[in-house]
Write a protein that holds these residues in place. Structure first.
Motif, PDB file in Angstrom:
ATOM      1  N   ASP A  21       0.745  -1.336  -0.057  1.00 47.43           N
ATOM      2  CA  ASP A  21       0.048  -0.096   0.103  1.00 47.43           C
ATOM      3  C   ASP A  21       0.781   1.176  -0.157  1.00 47.43           C
ATOM      4  OD1 ASP A  21      -2.275  -1.603  -0.212  1.00 47.43           O
ATOM      5  OD2 ASP A  21      -2.402  -1.478   2.011  1.00 47.43           O
ATOM      6  N   TRP A  22       1.851   1.473   0.621  1.00 44.17           N
ATOM      7  CA  TRP A  22       2.643   2.515   1.007  1.00 44.17           C
ATOM      8  C   TRP A  22       3.487   2.743  -0.415  1.00 44.17           C
ATOM      9  CZ3 TRP A  22       7.963   2.727  -0.338  1.00 44.17           C
ATOM     10  CH2 TRP A  22       8.678   1.277  -0.429  1.00 44.17           C
ATOM     11  N   LEU A  23       3.449   1.775  -1.273  1.00 46.52           N
ATOM     12  CA  LEU A  23       4.410   1.950  -2.714  1.00 46.52           C
ATOM     13  C   LEU A  23       3.274   2.620  -3.496  1.00 46.52           C
ATOM     14  CD1 LEU A  23       7.061   1.792  -4.054  1.00 46.52           C
ATOM     15  CD2 LEU A  23       6.378  -0.764  -4.793  1.00 46.52           C
ATOM     16  N   LEU A  24       2.089   2.109  -3.370  1.00 49.02           N
ATOM     17  CA  LEU A  24       1.085   2.560  -4.091  1.00 49.02           C
ATOM     18  C   LEU A  24       0.698   4.181  -4.042  1.00 49.02           C
ATOM     19  CD1 LEU A  24      -1.425  -0.424  -4.427  1.00 49.02           C
ATOM     20  CD2 LEU A  24       0.122   0.506  -6.398  1.00 49.02           C
ATOM     21  N   ILE A  25       0.718   4.377  -2.798  1.00 47.51           N
ATOM     22  CA  ILE A  25       0.336   5.742  -2.536  1.00 47.51           C
ATOM     23  C   ILE A  25       1.403   6.687  -2.712  1.00 47.51           C
ATOM     24  CG2 ILE A  25      -0.101   7.233  -0.351  1.00 47.51           C
ATOM     25  CD1 ILE A  25      -1.722   4.712   0.874  1.00 47.51           C
ATOM     26  N   SER A  26       2.637   6.137  -2.354  1.00 50.29           N
ATOM     27  CA  SER A  26       3.570   7.128  -2.626  1.00 50.29           C
ATOM     28  C   SER A  26       3.816   7.213  -4.473  1.00 50.29           C
ATOM     29  CB  SER A  26       4.868   6.798  -1.953  1.00 50.29           C
ATOM     30  OG  SER A  26       5.479   5.471  -2.621  1.00 50.29           O
ATOM     31  N   GLY A  27       3.864   6.080  -4.952  1.00 56.35           N
ATOM     32  CA  GLY A  27       3.720   6.259  -6.523  1.00 56.35           C
ATOM     33  C   GLY A  27       2.735   7.401  -7.065  1.00 56.35           C
ATOM     34  N   PHE A  28       1.629   7.226  -6.504  1.00 50.87           N
ATOM     35  CA  PHE A  28       0.403   7.981  -7.070  1.00 50.87           C
ATOM     36  C   PHE A  28       0.655   9.487  -6.584  1.00 50.87           C
ATOM     37  CE2 PHE A  28      -3.682  10.204  -5.860  1.00 50.87           C
ATOM     38  CZ  PHE A  28      -4.289  10.181  -7.028  1.00 50.87           C
ATOM     39  N   TYR A  29       1.268   9.941  -5.539  1.00 49.19           N
ATOM     40  CA  TYR A  29       1.418  11.134  -5.268  1.00 49.19           C
ATOM     41  C   TYR A  29       2.682  11.681  -6.164  1.00 49.19           C
ATOM     42  CZ  TYR A  29      -1.763  11.280  -1.285  1.00 49.19           C
ATOM     43  OH  TYR A  29      -2.636  11.522  -0.557  1.00 49.19           O
ATOM     44  N   TYR A  30       3.778  10.871  -6.290  1.00 49.09           N
ATOM     45  CA  TYR A  30       4.699  11.143  -7.186  1.00 49.09           C
ATOM     46  C   TYR A  30       4.185  11.484  -8.402  1.00 49.09           C
ATOM     47  CZ  TYR A  30       8.743  10.583 -10.178  1.00 49.09           C
ATOM     48  OH  TYR A  30       9.812  11.016 -10.966  1.00 49.09           O
ATOM     49  N   VAL A  31       3.120  10.743  -9.112  1.00 51.85           N
ATOM     50  CA  VAL A  31       2.795  11.002 -10.312  1.00 51.85           C
ATOM     51  C   VAL A  31       2.148  12.250 -10.466  1.00 51.85           C
ATOM     52  CG1 VAL A  31       1.021  10.175 -12.119  1.00 51.85           C
ATOM     53  CG2 VAL A  31       2.885   8.658 -11.008  1.00 51.85           C
ATOM     54  N   MET A  32       1.529  12.620  -9.159  1.00 49.78           N
ATOM     55  CA  MET A  32       0.598  13.963  -9.379  1.00 49.78           C
ATOM     56  C   MET A  32       1.261  15.196  -9.255  1.00 49.78           C
ATOM     57  SD  MET A  32      -2.639  13.167  -9.864  1.00 49.78           S
ATOM     58  CE  MET A  32      -2.383  11.739 -10.856  1.00 49.78           C
ATOM     59  N   ILE A  33       2.264  14.980  -8.414  1.00 51.23           N
ATOM     60  CA  ILE A  33       3.191  16.060  -8.285  1.00 51.23           C
ATOM     61  C   ILE A  33       4.100  16.174  -9.436  1.00 51.23           C
ATOM     62  CG2 ILE A  33       5.489  16.657  -7.250  1.00 51.23           C
ATOM     63  CD1 ILE A  33       4.277  15.526  -4.510  1.00 51.23           C
ATOM     64  N   THR A  34       4.460  15.353 -10.277  1.00 46.21           N
ATOM     65  CA  THR A  34       5.267  15.497 -11.490  1.00 46.21           C
ATOM     66  C   THR A  34       4.552  16.158 -12.669  1.00 46.21           C
ATOM     67  OG1 THR A  34       5.084  13.119 -11.844  1.00 46.21           O
ATOM     68  CG2 THR A  34       7.127  13.778 -10.820  1.00 46.21           C
ATOM     69  N   ALA A  35       3.241  15.762 -12.574  1.00 48.40           N
ATOM     70  CA  ALA A  35       2.169  16.015 -13.429  1.00 48.40           C
ATOM     71  C   ALA A  35       1.784  17.558 -13.489  1.00 48.40           C
ATOM     72  CB  ALA A  35       0.825  15.360 -13.391  1.00 48.40           C
ATOM     73  N   VAL A  36       1.904  18.070 -12.170  1.00 44.75           N
ATOM     74  CA  VAL A  36       1.641  19.499 -11.878  1.00 44.75           C
ATOM     75  C   VAL A  36       2.996  20.344 -12.205  1.00 44.75           C
ATOM     76  CG1 VAL A  36       1.333  21.325 -10.012  1.00 44.75           C
ATOM     77  CG2 VAL A  36      -0.206  19.272 -10.085  1.00 44.75           C
ATOM     78  N   VAL A  37       4.235  19.719 -11.739  1.00 43.94           N
ATOM     79  CA  VAL A  37       5.481  20.433 -12.266  1.00 43.94           C
ATOM     80  C   VAL A  37       5.576  20.666 -13.746  1.00 43.94           C
ATOM     81  CG1 VAL A  37       7.849  20.298 -11.955  1.00 43.94           C
ATOM     82  CG2 VAL A  37       6.519  19.968  -9.851  1.00 43.94           C
ATOM     83  N   ASN A  38       5.344  19.564 -14.366  1.00 38.96           N
ATOM     84  CA  ASN A  38       5.542  19.626 -15.714  1.00 38.96           C
ATOM     85  C   ASN A  38       4.463  20.251 -16.411  1.00 38.96           C
ATOM     86  OD1 ASN A  38       7.408  17.617 -16.297  1.00 38.96           O
ATOM     87  ND2 ASN A  38       6.120  15.994 -16.145  1.00 38.96           N
ATOM     88  N   MET A  39       3.515  20.581 -15.927  1.00 39.78           N
ATOM     89  CA  MET A  39       2.269  21.551 -16.417  1.00 39.78           C
ATOM     90  C   MET A  39       2.751  22.988 -16.075  1.00 39.78           C
ATOM     91  SD  MET A  39       0.290  20.063 -18.048  1.00 39.78           S
ATOM     92  CE  MET A  39      -1.196  20.693 -18.329  1.00 39.78           C
ATOM     93  N   LEU A  40       3.463  23.216 -14.985  1.00 40.25           N
ATOM     94  CA  LEU A  40       3.974  24.574 -14.610  1.00 40.25           C
ATOM     95  C   LEU A  40       5.183  25.060 -15.659  1.00 40.25           C
ATOM     96  CD1 LEU A  40       3.684  24.802 -10.759  1.00 40.25           C
ATOM     97  CD2 LEU A  40       2.378  25.777 -12.542  1.00 40.25           C
ATOM     98  N   ILE A  41       5.989  23.925 -15.681  1.00 40.71           N
ATOM     99  CA  ILE A  41       7.114  24.282 -16.725  1.00 40.71           C
ATOM    100  C   ILE A  41       6.709  24.435 -18.260  1.00 40.71           C
ATOM    101  CG2 ILE A  41       9.302  23.162 -17.567  1.00 40.71           C
ATOM    102  CD1 ILE A  41       9.777  21.862 -14.826  1.00 40.71           C
ATOM    103  N   LEU A  42       5.738  23.422 -18.663  1.00 37.44           N
ATOM    104  CA  LEU A  42       4.827  23.546 -19.862  1.00 37.44           C
ATOM    105  C   LEU A  42       4.573  25.163 -20.163  1.00 37.44           C
ATOM    106  CD1 LEU A  42       4.155  22.464 -22.776  1.00 37.44           C
ATOM    107  CD2 LEU A  42       2.274  22.032 -21.484  1.00 37.44           C
ATOM    108  N   LEU A  43       3.934  25.692 -18.981  1.00 40.94           N
ATOM    109  CA  LEU A  43       3.187  26.876 -19.235  1.00 40.94           C
ATOM    110  C   LEU A  43       4.274  28.020 -19.327  1.00 40.94           C
ATOM    111  CD1 LEU A  43       0.182  26.823 -17.147  1.00 40.94           C
ATOM    112  CD2 LEU A  43       0.217  27.034 -19.331  1.00 40.94           C
ATOM    113  N   TYR A  44       5.400  27.881 -18.456  1.00 42.21           N
ATOM    114  CA  TYR A  44       6.491  28.755 -18.667  1.00 42.21           C
ATOM    115  C   TYR A  44       7.324  28.713 -19.900  1.00 42.21           C
ATOM    116  CZ  TYR A  44      11.067  30.697 -17.880  1.00 42.21           C
ATOM    117  OH  TYR A  44      12.216  31.527 -17.968  1.00 42.21           O
ATOM    118  N   GLU A  45       7.444  27.748 -20.273  1.00 43.68           N
ATOM    119  CA  GLU A  45       8.125  27.587 -21.572  1.00 43.68           C
ATOM    120  C   GLU A  45       7.309  27.895 -22.922  1.00 43.68           C
ATOM    121  OE1 GLU A  45      11.210  26.517 -22.451  1.00 43.68           O
ATOM    122  OE2 GLU A  45      11.831  26.309 -20.444  1.00 43.68           O
ATOM    123  N   LEU A  46       5.966  27.803 -22.869  1.00 46.51           N
ATOM    124  CA  LEU A  46       5.140  28.290 -23.613  1.00 46.51           C
ATOM    125  C   LEU A  46       5.066  29.693 -23.933  1.00 46.51           C
ATOM    126  CD1 LEU A  46       3.113  27.052 -26.004  1.00 46.51           C
ATOM    127  CD2 LEU A  46       1.457  27.263 -24.334  1.00 46.51           C
TER     128      LEU A  46
END
Length: 68
Positions: free
Chosen positions: A5-30
């Motif tokens: 369970d801890w691996l699934l939860i940490s992986g889920f949060y990792y994917v969500m955080i990286t998605a947000v960071v990628n979107m912010l960087i995408l907006l900046y670069e755009l």
């Protein structure tokens, strides 16, 4: 693969955080790409590479939802 369970939860949060960071960087670069008045437009390549991350994040989220 693993039902820890801890691996699934940490992986889920990792994917969500990286998605947000990628979107912010995408907006900046755009914004940089649209504001660049010179002919070089170096930010265009960065925008295209960041756009590749969106389907990857969606794929990870889909895999996570099928595991849980």
């Amino acid at each position: 693969m693993t039902k820890e369970d801890w691996l699934l939860i940490s992986g889920f949060y990792y994917v969500m955080i990286t998605a947000v960071v990628n979107m912010l960087i995408l907006l900046y670069e755009l914004i940089e790409y649209l504001n660049d008045v010179s002919g070089k437009k170096q930010s265009g390549n960065s925008v295209l590479l960041l756009l590749v991350n969106i389907p990857v994040s969606i794929g990870y989220f889909y895999i996570f939802m099928n595991i849980v």
